[in-house]
Design a protein around this motif. Structure first.
Motif, mmCIF file in Angstrom:
data_model
loop_
_atom_site.group_PDB
_atom_site.id
_atom_site.type_symbol
_atom_site.label_atom_id
_atom_site.label_comp_id
_atom_site.label_asym_id
_atom_site.label_seq_id
_atom_site.Cartn_x
_atom_site.Cartn_y
_atom_site.Cartn_z
ATOM 1 N N MET A 64 16.067 59.725 46.521
ATOM 2 C CA MET A 64 16.800 58.615 45.928
ATOM 3 C C MET A 64 18.099 58.380 46.713
ATOM 4 O O MET A 64 18.825 59.308 47.017
ATOM 5 N N GLU A 65 18.363 57.133 46.999
ATOM 6 C CA GLU A 65 19.548 56.778 47.766
ATOM 7 C C GLU A 65 20.783 56.768 46.871
ATOM 8 O O GLU A 65 20.716 56.380 45.709
ATOM 9 N N LEU A 66 21.903 57.212 47.446
ATOM 10 C CA LEU A 66 23.152 57.194 46.692
ATOM 11 C C LEU A 66 23.613 55.774 46.432
ATOM 12 O O LEU A 66 23.438 54.893 47.267
ATOM 13 N N GLN A 67 24.198 55.563 45.280
ATOM 14 C CA GLN A 67 24.737 54.253 44.911
ATOM 15 C C GLN A 67 26.018 54.001 45.686
ATOM 16 O O GLN A 67 26.912 54.827 45.696
ATOM 17 N N ARG A 68 26.096 52.871 46.357
ATOM 18 C CA ARG A 68 27.317 52.502 47.078
ATOM 19 C C ARG A 68 28.272 51.832 46.109
ATOM 20 O O ARG A 68 27.852 51.074 45.236
ATOM 21 N N LYS A 69 29.559 52.086 46.315
ATOM 22 C CA LYS A 69 30.574 51.483 45.451
ATOM 23 C C LYS A 69 31.709 50.957 46.313
ATOM 24 O O LYS A 69 32.089 51.587 47.290
ATOM 25 N N ILE A 70 32.238 49.812 45.907
ATOM 26 C CA ILE A 70 33.444 49.280 46.533
ATOM 27 C C ILE A 70 34.492 49.152 45.445
ATOM 28 O O ILE A 70 34.254 48.515 44.416
ATOM 29 N N LYS A 71 35.634 49.804 45.676
ATOM 30 C CA LYS A 71 36.751 49.707 44.737
ATOM 31 C C LYS A 71 37.716 48.655 45.261
ATOM 32 O O LYS A 71 38.101 48.694 46.423
ATOM 33 N N ILE A 72 38.065 47.713 44.384
ATOM 34 C CA ILE A 72 39.019 46.685 44.782
ATOM 35 C C ILE A 72 40.295 46.818 43.960
ATOM 36 O O ILE A 72 40.271 47.340 42.842
ATOM 37 N N ILE A 73 41.372 46.381 44.524
ATOM 38 C CA ILE A 73 42.637 46.220 43.808
ATOM 39 C C ILE A 73 42.887 44.713 43.784
ATOM 40 O O ILE A 73 42.815 44.064 44.830
ATOM 41 N N PHE A 74 43.112 44.168 42.595
ATOM 42 C CA PHE A 74 43.304 42.734 42.489
ATOM 43 C C PHE A 74 44.537 42.405 41.666
ATOM 44 O O PHE A 74 45.037 43.232 40.907
ATOM 45 N N SER A 75 45.022 41.191 41.841
ATOM 46 C CA SER A 75 46.164 40.715 41.058
ATOM 47 C C SER A 75 45.682 39.615 40.123
ATOM 48 O O SER A 75 44.763 38.860 40.447
ATOM 49 N N LYS A 76 46.323 39.547 38.970
ATOM 50 C CA LYS A 76 46.028 38.525 37.963
ATOM 51 C C LYS A 76 47.377 37.947 37.554
ATOM 52 O O LYS A 76 48.157 38.613 36.872
ATOM 53 N N THR A 77 47.655 36.727 38.013
ATOM 54 C CA THR A 77 48.975 36.133 37.813
ATOM 55 C C THR A 77 48.856 34.693 37.308
ATOM 56 O O THR A 77 47.752 34.181 37.137
ATOM 57 N N ASP A 78 50.005 34.064 37.129
ATOM 58 C CA ASP A 78 50.107 32.655 36.719
ATOM 59 C C ASP A 78 49.312 32.395 35.436
ATOM 60 O O ASP A 78 49.350 33.209 34.529
ATOM 61 N N ASP A 79 48.600 31.286 35.379
ATOM 62 C CA ASP A 79 47.845 30.940 34.165
ATOM 63 C C ASP A 79 46.657 31.869 33.922
ATOM 64 O O ASP A 79 46.159 31.963 32.799
ATOM 65 N N MET A 80 46.201 32.564 34.957
ATOM 66 C CA MET A 80 45.058 33.473 34.798
ATOM 67 C C MET A 80 45.418 34.693 33.953
ATOM 68 O O MET A 80 44.534 35.410 33.530
ATOM 69 N N ARG A 81 46.691 34.903 33.677
ATOM 70 C CA ARG A 81 47.060 36.032 32.808
ATOM 71 C C ARG A 81 46.572 35.801 31.379
ATOM 72 O O ARG A 81 46.509 36.727 30.581
ATOM 73 N N PHE A 82 46.206 34.563 31.044
ATOM 74 C CA PHE A 82 45.702 34.258 29.703
ATOM 75 C C PHE A 82 44.188 34.371 29.588
ATOM 76 O O PHE A 82 43.625 34.031 28.564
ATOM 77 N N ILE A 83 43.523 34.861 30.627
ATOM 78 C CA ILE A 83 42.074 35.044 30.576
ATOM 79 C C ILE A 83 41.779 36.412 29.950
ATOM 80 O O ILE A 83 42.461 37.395 30.221
ATOM 81 N N SER A 84 40.775 36.461 29.094
ATOM 82 C CA SER A 84 40.442 37.716 28.414
ATOM 83 C C SER A 84 39.715 38.670 29.363
ATOM 84 O O SER A 84 39.246 38.278 30.434
ATOM 85 N N HIS A 85 39.590 39.914 28.938
ATOM 86 C CA HIS A 85 38.923 40.939 29.742
ATOM 87 C C HIS A 85 37.468 40.559 30.015
ATOM 88 O O HIS A 85 37.000 40.647 31.156
ATOM 89 N N LEU A 86 36.740 40.134 28.997
ATOM 90 C CA LEU A 86 35.337 39.776 29.186
ATOM 91 C C LEU A 86 35.187 38.542 30.065
ATOM 92 O O LEU A 86 34.267 38.463 30.881
#
Length: 103
Positions: free
Chosen positions: A1-23
């Protein structure tokens, strides 16, 4: 079985997008990944969806510069090209600032 690849990102959430819910933020990343044609893995089961995990949920209305998310991918993708592809499909206010492959 092949190992699962993962990419970790760091992102910013600013301006009007701060009012978007987690889901909604999770749906936003799923939609952007599909539009960028990134090889994100699908969950198993009756209703499969893209395997993306946002490390911690922010309260509604809170802006942040250093949020983490993990994308499970099927094929090798260079973190730089992953970041460039997804940023081109994200709305203003949400931006991936760094990406790295993790074990």
């Amino acid at each position: 079985m092949e190992l699962q690849r993962k990419i970790k990102i760091i992102f910013s959430k600013t301006d009007d997008m701060r009012f978007i819910s987690h889901l909604d933020l999770l749906r936003l990343f799923q939609r952007a990944s599909r539009r960028a044609r990134l090889p994100v893995s699908l969950t198993q089961g009756f209703n499969p969806h893209l395997k993306i995990s946002i490390t911690r949920a922010l309260k509604l209305g809170v802006a942040s510069q250093g949020e983490e998310a993990i994308f499970y991918i099927d094929e090798p993708v260079k973190p730089g090209s992953f970041m460039e592809s997804i940023n081109s499909k994200l709305p203003s206010g949400v931006k991936v600032v760094s990406a790295e492959e993790i074990a």
